[in-house]
Design an enzyme around this catalytic site. Structure first.
Site, mmCIF file in Angstrom:
data_model
loop_
_atom_site.group_PDB
_atom_site.id
_atom_site.type_symbol
_atom_site.label_atom_id
_atom_site.label_comp_id
_atom_site.label_asym_id
_atom_site.label_seq_id
_atom_site.Cartn_x
_atom_site.Cartn_y
_atom_site.Cartn_z
ATOM 1 N N CYS A 2 0.838 -1.193 0.000
ATOM 2 C CA CYS A 2 0.000 0.000 0.000
ATOM 3 C C CYS A 2 0.873 1.243 0.000
ATOM 4 O O CYS A 2 2.097 1.180 0.056
ATOM 5 C CB CYS A 2 -0.949 0.004 1.200
ATOM 6 N N GLY A 3 0.200 2.372 -0.064
ATOM 7 C CA GLY A 3 0.845 3.658 0.123
ATOM 8 C C GLY A 3 0.398 4.236 1.445
ATOM 9 O O GLY A 3 -0.782 4.137 1.822
#
Length: 577
Positions: A2-3
């Site tokens: 993810c970010g």
């Protein structure tokens, strides 16, 4: 994968809304499947302004049956942003999501005593085998934890306040320099330990403490560094230093051999080949067996950054052992037009760079040993104009790294990860192809541990076995700061995740414990002595021609050095203009 974006400051992100909005946008590219945010008010500063933390998570769904949005918030109001993969240390079944499993482990932490709670958080993070960056708010103790894994395989940047009313930021990727108006705004969070901000000290009665005053740092140390002693502030790395032992019978005299020479395999070497096959194979297996389907059963799920060299070829052969035969595998091979050769555009661009030639030869060896598999050799040709059009975007993604060499390596990975190219069909026709594989495997880590760089041979020439061992240790110690965060930011810009089987901590542990003369032997010439053990494994896997390939840096193999303006006068470590 993810970010992650996080901000701590008065009125949250509003004071620098342009930075925050861009961080959310850029992190969404990393995690296109789900995005969410969560705010936590934590009190007032000395001027009476409300101070809050804002968490943002963008998810690329790669684990478990269900997509799990982030940040995760539990009943205790703890908040977790997780950018990583758990391949060991904490049990995660194929149908389970590792973010949920990690949160479950963190929920078991005893809240009674702060010091005991700290040690439990650290114990959970130490047990994880796999790449990660993490931001975790522990509400009961008012502590904000953040870290990268001990090899720095996932990016995490920070901005520490430089003014009284400035905010503290964490992010997987940086905002553009023209937004921050400060080339030094972002720094990589060092992969040297676990960090903890004591929010209760930051937002206390006086309100005058700086972020730096409120950070605890729990440092990674080698388990054999006994001279420093250990305390609760030190964390034991999961691998030792490079084995310094060298058999007394070994000389340093060069050994002249014929072109097709293969060193004899002793009983000890035979066991080492078997052990490498086992530990590296298990690392590959854990990284490819449970990638979920997203589009259709026909969609390729795994791709390999494929120069045709020894490292990526061995990975490809091992992947073949663990994926069902009806799953295609993409081999991403990138080549750049040389503008100096074709200045007048009178002839078609020539993309027969060294890595393209090696790649074609190596994929044929793969097809010979695994004819049941569809190997998509994706020829990714990058015209000079396109490279220049995307140049600034790539420069923005490598921030805070900023050298000519960083750009030349990043440019090759960025276009390779994008996956747009052609496949040559058996009838000679070309087919336009866009790789949709979300998991990319990289051979990074093999050269650092197996003596693949010319500097290892030079160290051996200057000071023999022990000097070379020192050089290997330097490479392993600095890998997180030289390569890992940059490569993660570049490849994830396309909503894809890179995995490094050679940098599984299990593989690194085995490599560090194994004597160097079994892994490499610089008495032999180039193409024989460096990465000797991997060459033996390559032959055991059935690929004899490729076992003689030697290291060629990607910026020269794919010719990206021609794209960055690098000349004989402009060296790789120079800063970008």
């Amino acid at each position: 994968m993810c970010g992650i974006a996080f901000v701590l400051g008065s009125n949250g992100p509003s004071e620098r809304s342009n930075i925050w909005s861009e961080l959310c946008e850029l992190n969404t590219k990393r995690g296109p499947d789900a995005q969410n945010s969560h705010s936590v008010p934590i009190g007032q500063d000395s001027t009476g302004n409300e101070v809050q933390m804002v968490f943002f998570g963008a998810v690329l769904h790669l684990r478990g049956k269900e997509n799990v949005p982030q940040p995760l918030v539990d009943e205790r109001k703890d908040v977790l942003c997780w950018n990583g993969e758990i391949f060991g240390g904490i049990e995660v079944k194929p149908e389970e999501n590792d973010t949920q499993m990690l949160m479950r482990e963190l929920e078991q932490i005893n809240e009674i005593e702060d010091d005991w709670s700290d040690s439990q958080v650290l114990d959970v993070l130490q047990r994880i085998e796999g790449p990660y960056s993490i931001v975790f708010w522990q509400a009961s103790t008012a502590r904000l934890w953040f870290a990268r894994d001990c090899l720095g395989r996932r990016s995490l940047l920070w901005h520490k306040p430089t003014e009284f009313d400035d905010s503290f930021y964490l992010s997987s990727v940086s905002s553009s320099p023209n937004i921050t108006e400060n080339g030094n705004f972002w720094e990589e969070v060092p992969a040297d330990g676990v960090y903890c901000i004591h929010i209760d000290k930051l937002i206390g009665s006086s309100g005058t403490n700086s972020i730096s005053d409120c950070i605890s740092h729990f440092q990674w140390r080698h388990p054999d560094d006994s001279s420093d002693g250990y305390s609760s502030r030190f964390l034991a790395l999961p691998f030792s230093k490079v084995n310094p032992d060298v058999p007394e019978t070994l000389t340093t005299e060069d050994i002249a051999v014929p072109e097709d020479f293969v060193p004899a395999i002793s009983d000890e070497m035979d066991r080492a080949i078997d052990e490498l096959h086992s530990v590296l194979g298990d690392s590959v297996r854990r990284r490819v067996i449970d990638v979920p389907n997203h589009i259709s059963r026909e969609t390729t799920k795994v791709a390999i950054l494929f120069s045709g060299g020894l490292d990526c070829l061995c990975l490809a052969a091992l992947v073949d052992s663990y994926l069902p035969h009806d799953q295609n595998i993409d081999l991403l091979n990138v080549a750049f037009e040389n503008p100096r050769i074709n200045q007048n555009k009178k002839t078609p661009a020539n993309y027969d760079v060294p890595d393209r030639k090696t790649g074609r030869a190596s994929v044929q060896e793969l097809r010979n040993i695994a004819p049941h598999r569809t190997w998509n050799f994706v020829e990714i040709d990058v015209p000079y104009e396109e490279a220049m059009r995307c140049r600034q975007q790539i420069i923005d993604r490598i921030v805070p790294l900023d050298t000519v060499m960083d750009l030349s390596i990043a440019m090759a990975f960025w276009f390779a990860a994008r996956g747009e190219g052609i496949i040559n069909q058996s009838d000679g026709k070309e087919e336009q192809y866009h790789s949709k594989a979300r998991v990319l495997l990289s051979g990074l880590g093999a050269d650092e541990q197996l003596g693949g760089y010319s500097r290892h041979r030079e160290a051996y020439r200057q000071g023999g076995w022990h000097q070379m061992i020192k050089e290997l240790q330097v490479d392993i110690d600095r890998i997180s700061s030289r390569n890992m965060g940059r490569d993660d930011r570049i490849i994830s810009d396309h909503g894809k995740e890179v995995r490094f089987p050679f940098l599984s901590t299990d593989v690194v542990r085995w490599m560090c414990a194994t004597r160097c003369d079994l892994k490499m032997d610089m008495r032999y010439p180039r193409g024989v002595g460096e990465k000797l053990l991997l060459r033996h494994l390559c032959r055991r896997l059935g690929m004899h021609q490729a076992s003689r390939n030697w290291k060629r840096a990607i910026q020269f193999g794919a010719k990206t050095a021609k794209m960055t303006g690098e000349t004989r006068k402009e060296k790789g470590q120079q800063k970008l203009a």
